[in-house]
Scaffold this active site. Structure first.
Site, PDB file in Angstrom:
ATOM      1  N   CYS A 158      12.296   7.601  -7.002  1.00 46.93           N
ATOM      2  CA  CYS A 158      10.979   7.191  -6.408  1.00 46.93           C
ATOM      3  C   CYS A 158       9.997   7.963  -7.422  1.00 46.93           C
ATOM      4  O   CYS A 158       9.590   9.173  -6.882  1.00 46.93           O
ATOM      5  CB  CYS A 158      10.463   7.323  -4.801  1.00 46.93           C
ATOM      6  SG  CYS A 158       8.931   6.954  -5.197  1.00 46.93           S
TER       7      CYS A 158
ATOM      8  N   CYS B  99       6.862   9.658  -5.495  1.00 44.02           N
ATOM      9  CA  CYS B  99       6.757  10.243  -3.998  1.00 44.02           C
ATOM     10  C   CYS B  99       8.166  10.072  -3.592  1.00 44.02           C
ATOM     11  O   CYS B  99       9.083  10.828  -4.015  1.00 44.02           O
ATOM     12  CB  CYS B  99       5.942   8.526  -3.103  1.00 44.02           C
ATOM     13  SG  CYS B  99       6.442   9.702  -1.526  1.00 44.02           S
ATOM     14  N   SER B 100       8.621   8.915  -2.952  1.00 44.57           N
ATOM     15  CA  SER B 100       9.963   9.483  -2.284  1.00 44.57           C
ATOM     16  C   SER B 100      10.818   8.487  -1.140  1.00 44.57           C
ATOM     17  O   SER B 100      11.507   7.675  -0.504  1.00 44.57           O
ATOM     18  CB  SER B 100      10.117  10.786  -1.126  1.00 44.57           C
ATOM     19  OG  SER B 100       9.743  10.438   0.030  1.00 44.57           O
ATOM     20  N   CYS B 101       9.988   6.954  -1.629  1.00 34.29           N
ATOM     21  CA  CYS B 101      10.922   5.573  -0.981  1.00 34.29           C
ATOM     22  C   CYS B 101      11.746   5.020  -1.168  1.00 34.29           C
ATOM     23  O   CYS B 101      12.874   5.627  -2.600  1.00 34.29           O
ATOM     24  CB  CYS B 101      10.088   4.250  -2.204  1.00 34.29           C
ATOM     25  SG  CYS B 101       8.685   4.945  -1.487  1.00 34.29           S
TER      26      CYS B 101
END
Lengths: 203, 227
Positions: A104, A107-109
């Site tokens: 991601c 972000c950090s999905c």
């Protein structure tokens, strides 16, 4: 007092977090036990063992494997793994010619129901920046060197879909039970930065 | 927004630091921040339509780069609470000073078994990706179509990374419709078709591309035009 052990002073972040939690409790905006429950759920119950169970099942049951690749969300829900950060989960099947890798960049999905919360490296600036432009170099840092004929497919999970990799079943595992196979399925193999372990690697 | 968070393709970050057998939370405060961020929204609309991540993306770049992951979450939470008026800057600083002066002081507790039950249930709750998942929306593109990612530079939250803008790819798959997440006028909000679009590495990175590589990314239809 000299020679006695002093505990390390708390970091500013730890102090700040306590200040925020205190104020929110005082204002009745959060429940302490709800916060406890949320932390516990991801520290104890929801982690990569869920994904490993799904993968091991797909290795032994070809029909499940087909369902998993066609509709990951529903196939994963058969195990009760649903919910936060997993409204729609797409499963990417690795083959001898294709290595899928998930990131991601924004972000950090990450697919929480099957893998839990992401490791620090997955959220790191280095991984997010680099794996889209030099995936082979990044995979090498994880100890995975791919032949030139293997296509690397990098999946940037920028929408609300979450991706999980179905690693290849290692050779020499023909007689193993599902529980034994689970031990071969590492978290990293379901992100795509590693292969599943060989029986020799887990002893 | 064209923020520091949009990192795909940047150079200079060095090797990936891999920690063997790392804990879910490295410090107890990280767990508390995670728990607060993910439970407070069950009862209060703290973050608005673009979520906590829009607050994370608004952290100034110099701060963003040095903050740890949960420091970013905490900063974003603070800013959201301040923006909603649920906390004031003064009380936050005063409370922080209290704990700095009395590091051992306990955090008060408030038990709410009903809210806790709701939190536990919500963890596994299945929600669709669009408020109206059955909305009758015809996709404009078909699998195999050549498409170009538009050169959109939105000041607010967006899911269109810089590194694909203006680049040509191929529609690989049509996904279920999803509500658009970008910070756009109301008339442009709502559900859209979402596609998996494949870009060849050479298209994205030119001569610097590694061989035999492709990039798949999810594209809301309004990100795309025919190529």
């Amino acid at each position: 007092m000299s020679g006695q052990h002093h505990p390390e002073p708390e970091s500013y972040a730890a102090i700040r977090a306590r200040a925020i939690e205190s104020l929110l409790v005082e204002k009745g905006l959060i429940a302490s036990d709800a916060v406890d429950a949320r932390v516990q759920a991801y520290e104890q119950d929801i982690g990569p063992l869920n994904g490993a169970r799904v993968v091991a099942h797909a290795w032994v049951d070809p029909e499940y494997r087909t369902r998993l690749l066609e509709n990951g969300t529903e196939a994963i829900a058969e195990f009760g793994y649903t919910g936060a950060q997993g409204a729609e989960i797409v499963v990417l099947g690795n083959t001898p010619d294709i290595q899928n890798v998930v990131v991601c960049t924004l972000c950090s999905c990450y697919p929480w129901p099957v893998l839990g919360l992401p490791p620090t490296w997955y959220k790191s600036h280095a991984y997010r920046a680099r794996v889209v432009i030099e995936p082979r170099a990044v995979l090498k840092e994880f100890g995975l060197e791919l032949d030139d004929v293997v296509e690397v497919r990098v999946w940037d999970s920028n929408s609300d879909i979450r991706y999980m990799v179905l690693p290849e079943r290692p050779s020499g595992t023909e007689g193993m039970t599902e529980d034994q196979l689970m031990a071969l399925v590492s978290r990293d193999s379901m992100i795509g930065v590693a292969k599943a372990k060989s029986p020799a690697q887990v002893g | 927004m064209n923020g520091i968070h949009d990192m795909g393709g940047m150079h200079g970050f060095g090797p990936i630091e891999i920690e063997e057998d790392e804990p879910v939370f490295h410090q107890p405060w990280e767990g508390r921040v995670y728990g607060i961020v993910t439970t407070i929204r069950d009862a209060h609309d703290v973050y608005g339509p673009y979520g906590l991540r829009s607050y994370i993306e608004s952290i100034p770049p110099d701060r963003y780069l040095v903050a740890s992951y949960y420091e970013k979450w905490m900063l974003a939470l603070e800013n959201a609470l301040l923006a909603k008026g649920l906390l004031s800057k003064e009380e936050l600083e005063a409370k922080t000073s209290e704990y700095l002066d009395n590091p051992g002081a306990a955090v008060p507790r408030r038990e709410d078994p009903e809210a806790t039950q709701r939190v536990v249930e919500n963890i596994r709750l299945r929600l669709p990706l669009a408020k109206d998942p059955d909305a009758d929306i015809r996709p404009a593109f078909q699998v195999g179509d050549a498409v170009k990612a538009r050169n959109i530079n939105l000041r607010g939250h967006s899911r269109l990374p810089r590194y694909v803008r203006g680049k040509v790819g191929t529609i690989e798959k049509l996904y279920k419709i999803q509500d658009f997440q970008d910070h756009v006028p109301e008339s442009e909000q709502g559900p859209q078709p979402v596609y998996s679009v494949r870009f060849k590495a050479e298209e994205l990175w030119g001569a610097a591309a590694e061989g035999n590589q492709s990039l798949y990314i999810d594209m809301w239809e309004s990100y795309l035009e025919s190529a």
